[in-house]
Design a protein around this motif. Structure first.
Motif, short mmCIF file in Angstrom:
data_model
loop_
_atom_site.label_atom_id
_atom_site.label_comp_id
_atom_site.label_asym_id
_atom_site.label_seq_id
_atom_site.Cartn_x
_atom_site.Cartn_y
_atom_site.Cartn_z
N LEU A 101 1.68 -30.24 -4.61
CA LEU A 101 0.31 -29.99 -4.20
C LEU A 101 -0.11 -28.56 -4.53
CD1 LEU A 101 0.14 -31.84 -0.77
CD2 LEU A 101 -1.00 -32.45 -2.90
N LEU A 102 0.77 -27.60 -4.31
CA LEU A 102 0.47 -26.21 -4.63
C LEU A 102 0.25 -26.04 -6.14
CD1 LEU A 102 0.22 -23.27 -3.64
CD2 LEU A 102 2.68 -23.05 -4.08
N TRP A 111 -3.10 -27.48 -7.02
CA TRP A 111 -4.19 -26.61 -6.55
C TRP A 111 -4.35 -25.40 -7.47
CZ3 TRP A 111 -4.03 -21.79 -3.66
CH2 TRP A 111 -5.28 -21.41 -3.18
N PRO A 120 9.68 -31.19 -4.19
CA PRO A 120 9.06 -31.48 -2.90
C PRO A 120 7.54 -31.64 -3.02
CG PRO A 120 10.55 -29.60 -2.73
CD PRO A 120 10.42 -29.94 -4.18
N GLY A 121 6.98 -32.47 -2.16
CA GLY A 121 5.56 -32.76 -2.17
C GLY A 121 4.66 -31.54 -2.05
N PRO A 122 4.93 -30.63 -1.09
CA PRO A 122 4.08 -29.44 -0.98
C PRO A 122 4.07 -28.58 -2.24
CG PRO A 122 5.33 -29.73 1.03
CD PRO A 122 5.86 -30.73 0.04
N VAL A 123 5.18 -28.54 -2.95
CA VAL A 123 5.23 -27.76 -4.19
C VAL A 123 4.34 -28.41 -5.25
CG1 VAL A 123 6.74 -26.97 -6.05
CG2 VAL A 123 7.52 -26.87 -3.68
#
Length: 68
Positions: free
Chosen positions: A48-49, A52, A43-46
Motif C-alpha cells: 500500500l505504501l 501511494w 507485507p500488505g502495508p508495504v
C-alpha cells in the motif's frame, strides 16, 4: 478434395486446442505463480505504501484555469 482439406483442418485445430494449448500455457502459468509468490512475500502495508508513493509521483496535474 474439399472435404479432405476440411477434415485435416479440423483435426489440426483439435490437436492445437487439446494437445498443444496446455503445453503452451504452462510457462505463462508458472510465471504468474512465481509473481504471486513474490507478491505474497511482501507485507500488505508495504504494498500500500509503494502504491501511494507511485500515485504521488505520477498523479495527474490539476487543470489550469483558462486565462482570457
Amino acid at each position: 478434395m474439399f472435404r479432405r482439406v476440411l477434415l485435416w483442418s479440423l483435426l489440426a485445430a483439435y490437436l492445437i486446442a487439446v494437445a498443444l494449448w496446455p503445453a503452451a500455457a504452462t510457462p505463462v502459468d508458472l510465471a504468474f505463480t512465481g509473481l504471486d509468490s513474490v507478491i505474497a512475500a511482501i507485507p500488505g502495508p508495504v504494498l500500500l505504501l509503494a502504491a501511494w508513493i507511485a500515485w504521488l509521483k505520477h498523479r495527474p496535474a490539476p487543470a489550469k484555469p483558462a486565462t482570457a
